[in-house]
Design a protein around this motif. Structure first.
Motif, PDB file in Angstrom:
ATOM      1  N   PRO A  15      25.298  41.106 -14.637  1.00 56.04           N
ATOM      2  CA  PRO A  15      24.784  40.240 -13.567  1.00 56.04           C
ATOM      3  C   PRO A  15      23.624  39.356 -13.999  1.00 56.04           C
ATOM      4  CG  PRO A  15      24.063  42.497 -13.240  1.00 56.04           C
ATOM      5  CD  PRO A  15      25.069  42.526 -14.351  1.00 56.04           C
ATOM      6  N   PHE A  16      22.879  39.763 -15.025  1.00 55.64           N
ATOM      7  CA  PHE A  16      21.756  38.957 -15.477  1.00 55.64           C
ATOM      8  C   PHE A  16      22.204  37.788 -16.349  1.00 55.64           C
ATOM      9  CE2 PHE A  16      20.147  43.275 -14.731  1.00 55.64           C
ATOM     10  CZ  PHE A  16      19.221  42.986 -13.737  1.00 55.64           C
ATOM     11  N   GLU A  17      23.506  37.728 -16.620  1.00 55.77           N
ATOM     12  CA  GLU A  17      24.052  36.633 -17.418  1.00 55.77           C
ATOM     13  C   GLU A  17      25.096  35.836 -16.641  1.00 55.77           C
ATOM     14  OE1 GLU A  17      25.129  37.915 -21.391  1.00 55.77           O
ATOM     15  OE2 GLU A  17      23.683  39.559 -21.283  1.00 55.77           O
ATOM     16  N   SER A  18      25.229  36.100 -15.352  1.00 56.27           N
ATOM     17  CA  SER A  18      26.197  35.389 -14.514  1.00 56.27           C
ATOM     18  C   SER A  18      25.667  35.303 -13.090  1.00 56.27           C
ATOM     19  CB  SER A  18      27.549  36.106 -14.515  1.00 56.27           C
ATOM     20  OG  SER A  18      28.370  35.627 -13.471  1.00 56.27           O
ATOM     21  N   GLU A  19      25.453  34.095 -12.606  1.00 60.70           N
ATOM     22  CA  GLU A  19      24.979  33.913 -11.234  1.00 60.70           C
ATOM     23  C   GLU A  19      26.002  34.436 -10.226  1.00 60.70           C
ATOM     24  OE1 GLU A  19      23.734  30.251  -8.213  1.00 60.70           O
ATOM     25  OE2 GLU A  19      23.739  29.939 -10.387  1.00 60.70           O
ATOM     26  N   ILE A  20      27.299  34.247 -10.537  1.00 62.83           N
ATOM     27  CA  ILE A  20      28.349  34.715  -9.627  1.00 62.83           C
ATOM     28  C   ILE A  20      28.306  36.234  -9.513  1.00 62.83           C
ATOM     29  CG2 ILE A  20      30.850  34.892  -9.277  1.00 62.83           C
ATOM     30  CD1 ILE A  20      31.093  32.112 -10.582  1.00 62.83           C
ATOM     31  N   ALA A  26      25.785  38.186 -10.133  1.00 62.78           N
ATOM     32  CA  ALA A  26      24.533  38.590  -9.499  1.00 62.78           C
ATOM     33  C   ALA A  26      24.616  38.454  -7.980  1.00 62.78           C
ATOM     34  CB  ALA A  26      23.382  37.749 -10.042  1.00 62.78           C
ATOM     35  N   GLU A  27      25.188  37.367  -7.494  1.00 60.57           N
ATOM     36  CA  GLU A  27      25.298  37.175  -6.054  1.00 60.57           C
ATOM     37  C   GLU A  27      26.278  38.172  -5.443  1.00 60.57           C
ATOM     38  OE1 GLU A  27      24.682  35.685  -2.224  1.00 60.57           O
ATOM     39  OE2 GLU A  27      23.509  35.622  -4.079  1.00 60.57           O
ATOM     40  N   ARG A  38      24.500  41.359  -5.029  1.00 60.31           N
ATOM     41  CA  ARG A  38      23.582  41.311  -3.890  1.00 60.31           C
ATOM     42  C   ARG A  38      24.314  41.610  -2.587  1.00 60.31           C
ATOM     43  NH1 ARG A  38      21.940  38.589   0.251  1.00 60.31           N
ATOM     44  NH2 ARG A  38      23.559  36.997   0.039  1.00 60.31           N
ATOM     45  N   TYR A  58      31.019  32.933   0.165  1.00 59.43           N
ATOM     46  CA  TYR A  58      30.210  32.573  -1.000  1.00 59.43           C
ATOM     47  C   TYR A  58      31.084  31.972  -2.102  1.00 59.43           C
ATOM     48  CZ  TYR A  58      28.145  33.105  -5.560  1.00 59.43           C
ATOM     49  OH  TYR A  58      27.748  32.851  -6.839  1.00 59.43           O
ATOM     50  N   VAL A  85      32.143  28.119  -5.403  1.00 62.31           N
ATOM     51  CA  VAL A  85      32.135  28.173  -6.874  1.00 62.31           C
ATOM     52  C   VAL A  85      33.464  27.627  -7.386  1.00 62.31           C
ATOM     53  CG1 VAL A  85      30.658  30.222  -6.746  1.00 62.31           C
ATOM     54  CG2 VAL A  85      33.118  30.501  -7.125  1.00 62.31           C
TER      55      VAL A  85
END
Length: 259
Positions: free
Chosen positions: A149-154, A156-157, A160, A237, A241
């Protein structure tokens, strides 16, 4: 239902509830994953392999064409039913059983595999059994793949949103890390090899939504209504993308040798 105080803060989960999603969306390991196992000399022609926590049989279904004979076990009857449907005609014997309650004659297997599941087992009960089940030169392969998740915004969201609906979930926040020597080997096994690498796994909006639905924190844990509400918000969401994208994943292989 499985309860473990060290997983999801003790909240129960049942993979059987997620079997349909699991069967459709969790068969995502890239070809290089299986090629690496073969290159290490495992799951090949003439070997007998025990796959623990097999789920819908993802690993044996993909490895069986290379000639090994598989016995695959899972605690969930529903998971095994899907596994049988997806592997008709393959040399795979399926067993519904907790890993710790399996019984086989001494020296039955060349290799034991455990993919995405070893954290769920009672190692004090299981490891002495695996030591007996394996031949003298036998190996355990502990396999794991997780999005980063720290290398992909998708990613990570998506995490969340999982935590919004299931705050107890502890399956997120994965980072790259170096495999150490486990403290629980108990003099029965030694580390033969440690392998870690990363891959970019391709997804569409549909397949990534399915992958997240099939994670432990959603369909295996939540009610149908909660799962539905998560999916609605997650799809909303994802509508913003690109339709196709890749998610970086971390892969680890811990190869333990019987001593």
């Amino acid at each position: 239902m499985i309860y473990n105080k060290n997983i999801d803060n003790g909240r129960g989960f049942d993979w059987g509830k997620a079997s349909a999603l699991y069967a459709q969306y969790r068969d995502i390991y890239p070809p290089a994953f299986y090629e690496k196992i073969l290159s290490l000399g495992y799951c090949r022609q003439g070997q007998k392999v025990l796959d623990l926590g097999t789920g819908t049989g993802v690993l044996p279904r993909n490895m069986a064409p290379y000639g090994a004979s598989f016995v695959a076990a899972d605690i969930s009857e529903n998971q095994i039913e899907y596994a049988k449907k997806l592997s008709r005609g393959m040399d795979i014997e399926y067993i519904v059983s907790p890993a710790e309650e399996l019984e086989f004659p001494m020296g039955t297997f060349d290799v034991v595999t455990a993919c995405q599941c070893f954290m769920y087992f009672d190692k004090e009960k299981l490891l002495p059994k695996l030591h007996r089940f394996l031949k003298d030169d036998g190996h355990i392969l502990i396999l794991f793949m997780a999005w980063l998740p720290f290398e992909s915004e998708i990613a990570a969201e998506s995490e969340r949103l999982v935590l919004k609906y299931n705050p107890a979930w502890t399956g997120g926040g994965m980072k790259r890390y170096t495999l150490g020597t486990p403290e629980w080997l108990g003099g029965l096994f030694e580390v033969h090899e440690r392998i870690t690498y990363t891959v970019d796994v391709p997804f569409t909006r549909e397949s990534w939504n399915g992958r997240m639905m099939a994670c432990r924190g959603i369909a295996a844990s939540l009610t149908e209504e909660e799962t539905h509400r998560f999916e609605q918000e997650h799809r909303q969401y994802l509508s913003g993308v690109p339709d196709s994208f890749t998610i970086p994943h971390y892969i680890s292989i811990l190869d333990l040798k019987k001593i």
